[in-house]
Design a protein around this motif. Structure first.
Motif, PDB file in Angstrom:
ATOM      1  N   UNK A  32       0.571  -1.237  -0.048  1.00 58.48           N
ATOM      2  CA  UNK A  32      -0.128  -0.017   0.019  1.00 58.48           C
ATOM      3  C   UNK A  32       0.963   1.241   0.165  1.00 58.48           C
ATOM      4  N   UNK A  33       1.839   1.231   0.020  1.00 60.17           N
ATOM      5  CA  UNK A  33       2.796   2.392  -0.003  1.00 60.17           C
ATOM      6  C   UNK A  33       3.392   2.975  -1.314  1.00 60.17           C
ATOM      7  N   UNK A  34       3.333   1.695  -2.287  1.00 59.96           N
ATOM      8  CA  UNK A  34       3.545   2.064  -3.397  1.00 59.96           C
ATOM      9  C   UNK A  34       2.867   3.193  -4.234  1.00 59.96           C
ATOM     10  N   UNK A  65     -14.990   3.032 -12.804  1.00 59.01           N
ATOM     11  CA  UNK A  65     -16.034   2.179 -12.404  1.00 59.01           C
ATOM     12  C   UNK A  65     -16.102   1.334 -11.143  1.00 59.01           C
ATOM     13  N   UNK A  66     -14.786   0.997 -10.888  1.00 58.68           N
ATOM     14  CA  UNK A  66     -14.800   0.577  -9.424  1.00 58.68           C
ATOM     15  C   UNK A  66     -13.778   1.290  -8.356  1.00 58.68           C
ATOM     16  N   UNK A  67     -13.618   2.423  -8.505  1.00 56.21           N
ATOM     17  CA  UNK A  67     -12.857   3.192  -7.599  1.00 56.21           C
ATOM     18  C   UNK A  67     -13.608   3.255  -6.308  1.00 56.21           C
ATOM     19  N   UNK A 362      -5.862   0.990  -7.629  1.00 60.87           N
ATOM     20  CA  UNK A 362      -7.036   0.376  -6.867  1.00 60.87           C
ATOM     21  C   UNK A 362      -6.354  -0.658  -5.700  1.00 60.87           C
ATOM     22  N   UNK A 363      -5.251  -1.125  -6.176  1.00 60.15           N
ATOM     23  CA  UNK A 363      -4.398  -1.895  -4.886  1.00 60.15           C
ATOM     24  C   UNK A 363      -4.340  -1.082  -3.713  1.00 60.15           C
ATOM     25  N   UNK A 367      -6.742  -0.676   0.883  1.00 59.90           N
ATOM     26  CA  UNK A 367      -5.915  -0.315   2.211  1.00 59.90           C
ATOM     27  C   UNK A 367      -6.626   0.912   2.676  1.00 59.90           C
ATOM     28  N   UNK A 368      -7.188   1.725   1.999  1.00 62.87           N
ATOM     29  CA  UNK A 368      -7.662   3.121   2.388  1.00 62.87           C
ATOM     30  C   UNK A 368      -8.431   2.854   3.890  1.00 62.87           C
TER      31      UNK A 368
END
Ligand SMILES: C[S@@+](CC[C@H](N)C(=O)[O-])C[C@H]1O[C@@H](n2cnc3c(N)ncnc32)[C@H](O)[C@@H]1O
Length: 412
Positions: A32-34, A65-67, A362-363, A367-368
């Protein structure tokens, strides 16, 4: 994540969830840091080439569409595995609806529909808290109140309201509005980070804060404990708006965590854009595609294969032809003058990179919510340690505001 069956978090469940999130976020931090926008290649792409290739091959529209719900995307592994874990750890109940007496129609005047709905939902959730403690409050303190619409709604018809706000215009406009609806309302010009907020925190029956940013809410949580405030209802916002470079955990568990979060990490929960208008989205996309194209250009101009930050630019900049925009930005950044280019091709490459960036993001998006929940749980645990009874849940659907976590705390 809203789930009809998920419970509100309180008592030991706060600590259990925090520890589970802590392990998950630590184990997956290289993922998630990338940052796809500034790194042309992410470190995890080497380990998961099938996933990387699949994401890079998708369109911008497919990413968009999948944000809002990246968990639902059936991408190659380990995407769905991360998604399941993240979704499971982000499950949170919503406060039950409590029907409150109808406020006068004119109270809604001048308030945007979405804001009004947030206020209604927040007030309903506050009144539905486990022991009904908030139902009996007769003096409310609205923290970083803006015009104090939330406080006015809760104090109506005859409770006392004090609003703290440091924008003088909002103070005077808020005072004028509250006077129309309440007999006892005081809107005070006050920097809540100063000692001036001490006495109000000690005297209030309950402190409410809807979307207080970064330091403004962490300071509030600390001060509620120091000043022995009776009760708090907080919906935090903009976690990255803080003075220090790194998040300072409040709770014992937070302080023991090996997770070190800088200001940039704290902006991850804010990357969900469910409330943007179509025009805002178009402008944002153009800005990002052009900046990504410029990134290709600046690497050539400097002869350095590294990202170069560019400053915020007003909307007027984007009325310029692309070539002119690049030349002006190069000049602004003190780069060598731009040689003749195939501008159409460069611009197309910018849009292509934007599609890849959005899909790779999206990756991160998985983790948001986990990161946001970790932060709010740290604050909830701190209040729990300080002798408050705490409940954490969602006060409205994320379509109304993605910042929909509500922390209720009452001194035991
Ligand atoms: C995101 S707005 C939320 C306003 C209101 N609670 C609402 O939900 O509409 C944050 C508010 O905090 C105020 N603010 C920012 N820094 C402050 C400070 N140091 N002391 C008091 N108010 C502050 C801003 O002027 C703004 O009105």
């Amino acid at each position: 994540m809203l789930s009809p069956d998920a419970p509100l978090l309180s008592g030991d469940a706060l600590r259990e969830r925090f520890l589970a999130l802590d392990s998950f976020l630590l184990a997956q931090q290289s993922i998630w840091r990338g940052k796809p926008f500034i790194q042309q290649q992410l470190s995890w792409e080497v380990d998961y080439p099938e996933l990387a290739g699949w994401l890079r091959g998708r369109s911008l529209a497919a990413a968009e569409a999948c944000h809002a719900n990246p968990y639902a995307l059936s991408a190659p592994q380990p995407f769905t595995q991360w998604a399941q874990q993240a979704q499971h750890l982000s499950m949170l109940g919503s406060f039950p609806d409590k029907v409150l007496s109808q406020r006068p129609l004119r109270m809604q005047s001048g308030i945007a529909e979405r804001k009004w709905q947030q206020i209604e939902a927040f007030a309903s959730a506050v009144h539905s808290g486990a022991d009904q403690a908030f139902a009996a409050i007769n003096n409310w303190l609205d923290w970083c109140a803006g015009k104090g619409h939330l406080g006015c709604y809760l104090a109506w018809p005859d409770a006392h309201l004090e609003c703290l706000e440091f924008n003088p215009e909002l103070v005077s406009r808020g005072q004028a509005i509250s006077q129309k609806h309440l007999a006892h309302a005081q809107h005070r010009l006050c920097d809540v980070l100063s000692a001036e907020s001490t006495a109000p925190l000690q005297q209030a029956g309950a402190v409410i804060a809807l979307h207080a940013c970064g330091d403004l809410h962490t300071h509030l949580v600390r001060q509620v404990a120091v000043q022995q405030s009776a009760a708090l209802a907080l919906a935090p916002c903009c976690y990255n708006r803080m003075q220090s470079e790194f998040y300072q955990p409040l709770s014992t568990q937070g302080q023991a965590s090996l997770l070190s979060l800088n200001r940039d990490d704290l902006s991850l929960p804010m990357t969900a854009t469910v409330t943007a208008t179509n025009r805002e989205r178009r402008l944002r996309d153009q800005s990002m595609a052009w900046r990504l194209a410029f990134d290709i250009l600046q690497r050539q101009l400097r002869g350095v294969d590294d990202y170069l930050p560019t400053p915020p630019l007003s909307a007027i900049w984007f009325n310029k032809p692309f070539a002119q925009w690049c030349a002006d930005l190069a000049e602004l950044k003190g780069l060598p003058s731009v040689p003749p280019q195939n501008w159409a091709n460069l611009q197309a490459r910018g849009w292509q990179r934007l599609a890849e960036v959005r899909n790779l993001e999206l990756v991160r998006a998985l983790f948001r919510r986990s990161l946001e929940l970790w932060l709010v749980l740290d604050q909830a645990l701190f209040l729990h340690e300080q002798g408050f009874r705490v409940e954490l849940g969602e006060f409205c659907a994320s379509e109304l505001t993605p910042r929909n976590l509500l922390l209720l705390a009452r001194r035991s």
